[in-house]
Design an enzyme around this catalytic site. Structure first.
Site, mmCIF file in Angstrom:
data_model
loop_
_atom_site.group_PDB
_atom_site.id
_atom_site.type_symbol
_atom_site.label_atom_id
_atom_site.label_comp_id
_atom_site.label_asym_id
_atom_site.label_seq_id
_atom_site.Cartn_x
_atom_site.Cartn_y
_atom_site.Cartn_z
ATOM 1 N N ARG A 56 1.390 15.863 -5.633
ATOM 2 C CA ARG A 56 0.461 15.761 -4.503
ATOM 3 C C ARG A 56 -0.373 17.030 -4.368
ATOM 4 O O ARG A 56 -1.560 16.983 -4.042
ATOM 5 C CB ARG A 56 1.242 15.466 -3.221
ATOM 6 C CG ARG A 56 0.377 15.171 -2.008
ATOM 7 C CD ARG A 56 1.209 14.501 -0.928
ATOM 8 N NE ARG A 56 1.379 13.073 -1.186
ATOM 9 C CZ ARG A 56 2.359 12.334 -0.673
ATOM 10 N NH1 ARG A 56 3.274 12.892 0.100
ATOM 11 N NH2 ARG A 56 2.420 11.045 -0.932
ATOM 12 N N GLN A 104 -31.696 30.932 7.964
ATOM 13 C CA GLN A 104 -30.378 31.196 8.541
ATOM 14 C C GLN A 104 -29.513 29.936 8.596
ATOM 15 O O GLN A 104 -28.292 30.011 8.437
ATOM 16 C CB GLN A 104 -30.528 31.795 9.937
ATOM 17 C CG GLN A 104 -30.977 33.252 9.927
ATOM 18 C CD GLN A 104 -30.911 33.888 11.293
ATOM 19 O OE1 GLN A 104 -30.934 33.198 12.318
ATOM 20 N NE2 GLN A 104 -30.845 35.212 11.337
ATOM 21 N N GLU A 127 -2.388 8.610 -3.586
ATOM 22 C CA GLU A 127 -1.197 9.451 -3.427
ATOM 23 C C GLU A 127 -0.976 9.870 -1.979
ATOM 24 O O GLU A 127 -0.561 10.984 -1.684
ATOM 25 C CB GLU A 127 -1.247 10.668 -4.362
ATOM 26 C CG GLU A 127 -1.098 10.297 -5.825
ATOM 27 C CD GLU A 127 -0.906 11.496 -6.724
ATOM 28 O OE1 GLU A 127 -0.144 12.411 -6.359
ATOM 29 O OE2 GLU A 127 -1.522 11.500 -7.808
ATOM 30 N N GLY A 162 0.816 -1.210 0.000
ATOM 31 C CA GLY A 162 0.000 0.000 0.000
ATOM 32 C C GLY A 162 0.845 1.254 0.000
ATOM 33 O O GLY A 162 1.712 1.436 -0.850
ATOM 34 N N GLY A 178 -31.569 18.013 -0.744
ATOM 35 C CA GLY A 178 -32.606 17.107 -0.275
ATOM 36 C C GLY A 178 -32.564 15.779 -1.020
ATOM 37 O O GLY A 178 -31.496 15.256 -1.332
ATOM 38 N N GLY A 179 -33.742 15.244 -1.339
ATOM 39 C CA GLY A 179 -33.813 13.963 -2.038
ATOM 40 C C GLY A 179 -33.101 13.965 -3.372
ATOM 41 O O GLY A 179 -32.514 12.950 -3.791
ATOM 42 N N ASP A 238 6.065 14.853 -4.627
ATOM 43 C CA ASP A 238 6.237 16.203 -4.098
ATOM 44 C C ASP A 238 5.668 17.241 -5.061
ATOM 45 O O ASP A 238 5.166 18.285 -4.646
ATOM 46 C CB ASP A 238 7.734 16.463 -3.874
ATOM 47 C CG ASP A 238 7.992 17.433 -2.739
ATOM 48 O OD1 ASP A 238 7.338 17.313 -1.698
ATOM 49 O OD2 ASP A 238 8.850 18.318 -2.904
#
Length: 384
Positions: A242, A278, A363, A132, A339-340, A239
């Site tokens: 990324r 709000q 990465e 990994g 929402g839905g 470097d």
């Protein structure tokens, strides 16, 4: 209308601002009708289109040219805002040939003529099934045999796996244990013994594969840089690139914020726009804050690298960690405000919800970035 005020920040030069605006217009004309039904075909078409119109040129550097990280980040951010697969197609042309740009011989850099025009597709083969993110524990081998090397082992989760024409492959040549015993090679996809074992399906479809190398013979000229320099080469490439992952996440987040603003402006609740609530304003404020904060970290890292900093490991790790994690939150808020409709297949925010998740893993996963940042911070403290 998408916010472009950040282009006036002092991180950028006039050429960056002009490029971003030109690409935004190009993307609006060319990416809206891309058919993602066949992922492989879509990526090939996108690479061809990007190459045809000159957008892949910044992905490679030949001779005295240098990779301009701000340009790479602006392109990834803009493409991601329009189409995630277009961003992927662009990004892999750079990552796949990054080692060749930075450390390749003139002969190896001949590949860049094809990748920068979209005539060839590239891939970066680093991750293995058992190691990994722990690159130092890679087990794939490159055994010297006369003037050649014999490659044996497996690589997995390789982007563009199965459609790439060339792979930058990292394998153990054994000069020393751990990180110091790795080397990098240019490996064309048509060599005997190279096998695409399995195509890997994900929640946001991309060309991904498990690769196997069975006594694949490559000439000594395929070695990038020196024997034993593979880990340093890989880290140097990351470097640079990324920060561009963070830029792609930023593009996704900007699109999510735009979609949310359109939704709360048009949707009415009790006779007034949804935006008048709000709590909705609170969501929008936090999303806007997270987008701008991420952008500052992304373009600080890119500017630092372009300004001559030999390494920006800490800055790039901060940008990737923050931008990808916050983009996940921004997109989740956009889904909530829809929402839905936010979880309906085919909706923009639903697609963004699936696309952002992988960026917090590849990465260098978010937890790995925290380790990098902590170690870099402690090293700076002890050296002060």
């Amino acid at each position: 209308m998408a916010d472009r005020s950040y282009l006036d920040w002092p991180f950028f030069e006039g050429r960056h601002r002009a490029l971003a605006r030109k690409l935004d217009d190009w993307a609006a004309r060319n990416l809206s009708g891309i058919d993602h039904g066949d992922t492989d075909a879509a990526c090939r078409a996108l690479v061809a289109a990007l190459g045809r119109d000159g957008w892949l040129k910044p992905t490679g550097a030949v001779g005295d040219e240098v990779l301009d990280v701000r340009t790479l980040c602006l392109i990834r951010e803009t493409l991601a805002r329009h189409d995630g697969l277009a961003d992927f197609s662009f990004a892999m042309q750079g990552l796949g040939t990054g080692a060749i740009s930075l450390f390749g011989s003139p002969e190896q850099q001949g590949w860049l003529k094809q990748t920068r025009t979209g005539e060839a597709i590239s891939a970066f083969a680093l991750t293995e099934p058992q190691s990994g993110s722990d690159v130092a524990n890679s087990t794939m081998t490159a055994t010297p045999d006369g003037d050649d090397f014999i490659l044996n082992g497996e690589k997995t989760w390789i982007s563009n796996g199965g459609i790439a024409d060339l792979y930058t492959v990292f394998a153990r040549t054994g000069e020393a244990p751990g990180a110091k015993g790795l080397s990098a090679f240019v490996v064309p996809a048509d060599l005997p013994g190279f096998e695409v074992v399995e195509r890997l399906e994900t929640i946001a479809p991309h060309p991904l594969a498990l690769l196997r190398f069975n006594d694949v013979r490559v000439p000594g000229a395929a070695l990038i840089g020196e024997r034993g320099a593979g880990f340093r080469i890989a880290m140097s490439v990351l470097d640079v690139f990324r920060s561009t992952v963070a830029a792609a996440a930023l593009g996704f987040a900007r699109r999510a914020l735009d979609e949310a603003l359109a939704r709360v402006s048009a949707r009415e609740v009790q006779g007034a726009p949804l935006f008048e609530l709000q709590m909705v304003q609170g969501h929008i404020a936090q999303m806007a804050l997270d987008v701008d904060a991420a952008a500052l970290l992304v373009y600080r890292a890119a500017w630092a690298k372009d300004s001559g900093a030999p390494r920006v490991t800490r800055e790039a790790a901060m940008a990737k960690l923050y931008a990808t994690d916050q983009a996940q939150k921004v997109i989740d808020s956009a889904v909530q405000l829809h929402g839905g409709d936010g979880v309906r297949s085919g909706e923009v925010v639903e697609r963004l919800y699936r696309e952002i998740r992988a960026l917090r893993i590849y990465e260098g996963a978010s937890d790995v970035q925290k380790v990098v940042i902590a170690r870099q911070t402690m090293s700076a403290f002890q050296g002060s």
